[in-house]
Design a protein around this motif. Structure first.
Motif, PDB file in Angstrom:
ATOM      1  N   THR A  13       0.850  -1.177   0.000  1.00  0.00           N
ATOM      2  CA  THR A  13       0.000   0.000   0.000  1.00  0.00           C
ATOM      3  C   THR A  13       0.893   1.237   0.000  1.00  0.00           C
ATOM      4  N   GLU A  40      -3.357   4.273  -1.776  1.00  0.00           N
ATOM      5  CA  GLU A  40      -4.352   4.513  -0.727  1.00  0.00           C
ATOM      6  C   GLU A  40      -4.729   5.984  -0.620  1.00  0.00           C
ATOM      7  N   VAL A  59       0.330   3.018   5.589  1.00  0.00           N
ATOM      8  CA  VAL A  59       0.700   2.510   4.273  1.00  0.00           C
ATOM      9  C   VAL A  59       2.087   1.898   4.409  1.00  0.00           C
TER      10      VAL A  59
END
Length: 138
Positions: A13, A40, A59
């Motif tokens: 992410t 994200e 993330v």
């Protein structure tokens, strides 16, 4: 050299933080090309970045510009208690020593191409295989 990760590699992410819209769009495009990344958030300033991370959102990697209004990317990074892996994306090479003191994974000087971006992603993936979320050095 597009995406050399095995099919079983987990998706990383990521978030983009850059006050320049064209630079954000470029990074968003590179992220879409790389099948090992999932975007994200795409944020336009350090205050937005602090808001994003203050809500316990995480993330794996943050693509971070340095020079921004209000608060530099490096100063924002220092305020995060558990920062993600960070790849600096900046037009200036004079922040490199300070960046590596903060355990930055890679330092991309704008403009950079997709091959160089992918090299940075590979470095992040390697670091995460060794030790996810290393402590921030101050």
């Amino acid at each position: 050299m597009i995406n050399e990760y095995p099919a079983s590699s987990p998706t990383l992410t990521c978030a983009v933080l850059d006050d320049d819209e064209i630079n954000r769009f470029t990074l968003e495009h590179y992220i879409k090309l790389n099948k090992s990344l999932k975007l994200e958030a795409s944020l336009s300033g350090s205050v937005q970045g602090l808001d994003f991370f203050s809500t316990d959102r995480r993330v794996d990697v943050l693509f971070l510009d340095v020079e921004m209004p209000d608060l530099s990317g490096l100063d924002m990074l220092r305020l995060l208690p558990e920062p993600p892996q960070v790849v600096l994306t900046t037009a200036h090479d004079d922040f490199v020593w300070e960046a590596f003191e903060l355990r930055i994974v890679d330092y991309l000087v704008k403009p950079f191409d997709y091959a160089r971006f992918e090299q940075a992603v590979e470095r992040v993936a390697e670091r995460l295989r060794i030790s996810p979320y290393p402590p921030l050095q101050q």
